[in-house]
Design a protein around this motif. Structure first.
Motif, PDB file in Angstrom:
ATOM      1  N   GLU A  48       0.857  -1.183   0.000  1.00  0.00           N
ATOM      2  CA  GLU A  48       0.000   0.000   0.000  1.00  0.00           C
ATOM      3  C   GLU A  48       0.891   1.229   0.000  1.00  0.00           C
ATOM      4  OE1 GLU A  48      -4.021  -1.276   2.415  1.00  0.00           O
ATOM      5  OE2 GLU A  48      -2.465  -0.263   3.530  1.00  0.00           O
ATOM      6  N   GLN A  51       0.853   6.056   4.514  1.00  0.00           N
ATOM      7  CA  GLN A  51      -0.341   6.701   5.051  1.00  0.00           C
ATOM      8  C   GLN A  51      -0.053   7.193   6.462  1.00  0.00           C
ATOM      9  OE1 GLN A  51      -3.228   3.600   4.663  1.00  0.00           O
ATOM     10  NE2 GLN A  51      -2.136   2.203   5.975  1.00  0.00           N
ATOM     11  N   THR A  52      -0.876   8.143   6.908  1.00  0.00           N
ATOM     12  CA  THR A  52      -0.769   8.652   8.276  1.00  0.00           C
ATOM     13  C   THR A  52      -2.182   8.644   8.864  1.00  0.00           C
ATOM     14  OG1 THR A  52       1.078  10.046   7.566  1.00  0.00           O
ATOM     15  CG2 THR A  52       0.117  10.541   9.710  1.00  0.00           C
ATOM     16  N   PRO A  53      -2.629   7.475   9.346  1.00  0.00           N
ATOM     17  CA  PRO A  53      -4.007   7.321   9.802  1.00  0.00           C
ATOM     18  C   PRO A  53      -4.332   8.121  11.065  1.00  0.00           C
ATOM     19  CG  PRO A  53      -2.961   5.185   9.424  1.00  0.00           C
ATOM     20  CD  PRO A  53      -1.887   6.220   9.394  1.00  0.00           C
ATOM     21  N   ARG A  90       3.267   7.912  10.410  1.00  0.00           N
ATOM     22  CA  ARG A  90       3.427   7.600   8.986  1.00  0.00           C
ATOM     23  C   ARG A  90       3.899   6.150   8.857  1.00  0.00           C
ATOM     24  NH1 ARG A  90       7.489   8.334   4.694  1.00  0.00           N
ATOM     25  NH2 ARG A  90       6.362   8.809   2.765  1.00  0.00           N
ATOM     26  N   GLN A  92       3.861   2.419   6.122  1.00  0.00           N
ATOM     27  CA  GLN A  92       3.549   1.707   4.883  1.00  0.00           C
ATOM     28  C   GLN A  92       3.465   0.226   5.208  1.00  0.00           C
ATOM     29  OE1 GLN A  92       6.479   0.895   1.810  1.00  0.00           O
ATOM     30  NE2 GLN A  92       4.987   1.471   0.251  1.00  0.00           N
ATOM     31  N   LEU A 113     -11.843   5.610   4.954  1.00  0.00           N
ATOM     32  CA  LEU A 113     -10.977   6.165   3.908  1.00  0.00           C
ATOM     33  C   LEU A 113     -10.660   7.634   4.134  1.00  0.00           C
ATOM     34  CD1 LEU A 113     -12.298   4.494   0.632  1.00  0.00           C
ATOM     35  CD2 LEU A 113     -10.059   4.193   1.712  1.00  0.00           C
ATOM     36  N   VAL A 116      -7.620   7.826   6.711  1.00  0.00           N
ATOM     37  CA  VAL A 116      -6.392   7.052   6.529  1.00  0.00           C
ATOM     38  C   VAL A 116      -5.243   7.903   5.975  1.00  0.00           C
ATOM     39  CG1 VAL A 116      -6.816   6.146   4.206  1.00  0.00           C
ATOM     40  CG2 VAL A 116      -5.551   4.781   5.832  1.00  0.00           C
ATOM     41  N   ASN A 117      -5.574   8.952   5.227  1.00  0.00           N
ATOM     42  CA  ASN A 117      -4.590   9.905   4.709  1.00  0.00           C
ATOM     43  C   ASN A 117      -3.479   9.218   3.915  1.00  0.00           C
ATOM     44  OD1 ASN A 117      -5.924  12.133   5.998  1.00  0.00           O
ATOM     45  ND2 ASN A 117      -5.061  11.388   7.928  1.00  0.00           N
ATOM     46  N   ARG A 118      -3.872   8.508   2.865  1.00  0.00           N
ATOM     47  CA  ARG A 118      -2.906   7.820   2.005  1.00  0.00           C
ATOM     48  C   ARG A 118      -2.203   8.787   1.077  1.00  0.00           C
ATOM     49  NH1 ARG A 118      -6.670   2.783   1.001  1.00  0.00           N
ATOM     50  NH2 ARG A 118      -5.935   1.504   2.741  1.00  0.00           N
ATOM     51  N   GLU A 119      -0.916   8.509   0.876  1.00  0.00           N
ATOM     52  CA  GLU A 119      -0.126   9.267  -0.075  1.00  0.00           C
ATOM     53  C   GLU A 119      -0.215   8.585  -1.444  1.00  0.00           C
ATOM     54  OE1 GLU A 119       3.862   9.527   1.512  1.00  0.00           O
ATOM     55  OE2 GLU A 119       3.121  10.103   3.498  1.00  0.00           O
ATOM     56  N   ASP A 120       0.221   9.274  -2.492  1.00  0.00           N
ATOM     57  CA  ASP A 120       0.267   8.649  -3.801  1.00  0.00           C
ATOM     58  C   ASP A 120       1.365   7.594  -3.811  1.00  0.00           C
ATOM     59  OD1 ASP A 120      -1.763  10.299  -4.778  1.00  0.00           O
ATOM     60  OD2 ASP A 120      -0.341  11.827  -5.429  1.00  0.00           O
TER      61      ASP A 120
END
Length: 121
Positions: A48, A51-53, A90, A92, A113, A116-120
């Motif tokens: 994945e 992310q910084t949930p 942060r 992964q 969603l 969760v603050n997902r990065e590209d």
């Protein structure tokens, strides 16, 4: 009124990366925003984005291995091991190994969603 909730048909979260996610408790299954509990199987080679949930996440490994990059530290868990990753960290998640990884994930408050603050990737 019953003082328990029995889930016999968990919500299978649609994915495009081959990962199986069966949510037993949480927003999609029971509407609970306090906790989510999911059974997951991550295929070999899966990962994945970072992310910084905005929730704590607990993971218990049933079979296989799972890799975590937490801030800048690499941690690998094997069957029988568990970890708690605190919210606003942060991280992964990946399975760069040859076999699938089966595990249980618990999030408090529940996974969503928008938190969760997902990065590209």
């Amino acid at each position: 009124m019953k003082k328990y909730t029995l889930v016999t048909n968990p919500f299978v979260v649609p994915t495009t990366d081959g990962k199986l996610i069966e949510e037993h408790f949480g927003q999609a299954t029971t509407g609970d925003s306090n906790i989510s509990i999911a059974h997951m199987i991550a295929p070999a080679g899966w990962k994945e984005p970072f992310q910084t949930p905005e929730f704590d996440e607990f993971t218990y490994i049933i079979k296989g291995k799972k890799q975590f990059i937490i801030e800048d530290e690499v941690v690998v868990l094997e069957a029988g091991q568990s970890i708690k990753i605190e919210k606003n960290t942060r991280v992964q998640y990946s399975n760069p190994f040859e076999n699938p990884c089966e595990y249980i994930a618990i999030c408090t408050p529940a996974f969503s969603l928008d938190k969760v603050n997902r990065e590209d990737l």
